[in-house]
Design a protein around this motif. Structure first.
Motif, mmCIF file in Angstrom:
data_model
loop_
_atom_site.group_PDB
_atom_site.id
_atom_site.type_symbol
_atom_site.label_atom_id
_atom_site.label_comp_id
_atom_site.label_asym_id
_atom_site.label_seq_id
_atom_site.Cartn_x
_atom_site.Cartn_y
_atom_site.Cartn_z
ATOM 1 N N VAL A 197 0.843 -1.204 0.000
ATOM 2 C CA VAL A 197 0.000 0.000 0.000
ATOM 3 C C VAL A 197 0.876 1.251 0.000
ATOM 4 N N GLU A 198 1.954 1.251 0.764
ATOM 5 C CA GLU A 198 2.859 2.405 0.811
ATOM 6 C C GLU A 198 3.483 2.659 -0.559
ATOM 7 N N ILE A 199 3.947 1.614 -1.228
ATOM 8 C CA ILE A 199 4.548 1.792 -2.559
ATOM 9 C C ILE A 199 3.501 2.312 -3.542
ATOM 10 N N LEU A 206 2.939 6.020 -2.826
ATOM 11 C CA LEU A 206 4.051 6.855 -3.300
ATOM 12 C C LEU A 206 4.075 6.943 -4.819
ATOM 13 N N GLU A 207 3.819 5.830 -5.488
ATOM 14 C CA GLU A 207 3.779 5.864 -6.951
ATOM 15 C C GLU A 207 2.595 6.686 -7.443
ATOM 16 N N GLY A 208 1.477 6.619 -6.747
ATOM 17 C CA GLY A 208 0.305 7.417 -7.117
ATOM 18 C C GLY A 208 0.550 8.910 -6.966
ATOM 19 N N MET A 209 1.459 9.274 -6.080
ATOM 20 C CA MET A 209 1.804 10.688 -5.873
ATOM 21 C C MET A 209 2.962 11.119 -6.765
ATOM 22 N N ASN A 210 3.405 10.231 -7.647
ATOM 23 C CA ASN A 210 4.558 10.513 -8.518
ATOM 24 C C ASN A 210 5.773 10.948 -7.707
ATOM 25 N N SER A 211 6.044 10.202 -6.644
ATOM 26 C CA SER A 211 7.149 10.540 -5.748
ATOM 27 C C SER A 211 8.515 10.294 -6.356
ATOM 28 N N TRP A 212 8.573 9.463 -7.372
ATOM 29 C CA TRP A 212 9.838 9.191 -8.041
ATOM 30 C C TRP A 212 9.600 8.813 -9.478
ATOM 31 N N GLU A 213 10.681 8.782 -10.179
ATOM 32 C CA GLU A 213 10.648 8.365 -11.578
ATOM 33 C C GLU A 213 11.750 7.324 -11.739
ATOM 34 N N VAL A 214 11.404 6.206 -12.309
ATOM 35 C CA VAL A 214 12.390 5.149 -12.522
ATOM 36 C C VAL A 214 13.201 5.514 -13.760
ATOM 37 N N VAL A 215 14.516 5.586 -13.576
ATOM 38 C CA VAL A 215 15.423 5.940 -14.675
ATOM 39 C C VAL A 215 16.590 4.959 -14.683
ATOM 40 N N LYS A 216 17.278 4.932 -15.786
ATOM 41 C CA LYS A 216 18.476 4.096 -15.868
ATOM 42 C C LYS A 216 19.586 4.783 -15.071
ATOM 43 N N ARG A 217 20.232 4.019 -14.210
ATOM 44 C CA ARG A 217 21.267 4.578 -13.343
ATOM 45 C C ARG A 217 22.556 4.817 -14.122
ATOM 46 N N THR A 218 23.154 5.956 -13.849
ATOM 47 C CA THR A 218 24.454 6.280 -14.431
ATOM 48 C C THR A 218 25.440 6.502 -13.288
#
Length: 134
Positions: A82-84, A87-99
């Motif tokens: 539920v927490e994840i 957080l995803e529903g609030m657009n708390s992060w964006e998954v990106v390729k790590r550099t």
């Protein structure tokens, strides 16, 4: 004594003013104690109340391993999902390729078993927190 009976830890003054003080002192004298009631409550009884509250609280605030391997693992897992989702529903992060030049913050989980005043379980909570302490 269950965890909810420890919601209010009496102060030293409250203990000194309670009928319990005389009983505590009488019982301690019966065991060979010869100090004052105030010394007994300040140095022994009140710290025991605080330790009991601390120990009871530990059971309701497990770390990740304790939560996922304990008696309520399924409930904590659902709370984490539920927490994840929240957080995803609030657009708390964006998954990106790590550099290599990225500064990636570590995260940690905080779990809590919330209870009604009588000690029965109300709900299980999970919070995911970013840590910027390293």
């Amino acid at each position: 004594m269950n965890a909810m009976e420890l919601d209010h830890i009496p102060t030293v003054v409250e203990l000194m003013d309670s009928p319990l003080a005389k009983f505590i002192h009488l019982a301690a004298n019966d065991c060979g104690y010869n100090g004052s009631t105030q010394e007994l409550i300040c140095n022994w009884i009140h710290p025991l109340f605080l330790k009991a509250k601390s120990e009871a609280s530990k059971l309701d605030n497990p770390n990740w391993r304790e939560a996922m391997r304990g008696e309520f693992a399924d409930q904590y897992w659902e709370a984490a999902k539920v927490e994840i989702q929240t957080l995803e529903g609030m657009n708390s992060w964006e998954v990106v390729k790590r550099t290599v030049e990225m500064n990636v913050l570590p995260g940690t989980w905080a779990f809590k078993c919330k209870r009604f005043p009588d000690g029965l379980i109300k709900k299980f909570k999970a919070r995911f927190c970013a840590r910027d302490d390293k």
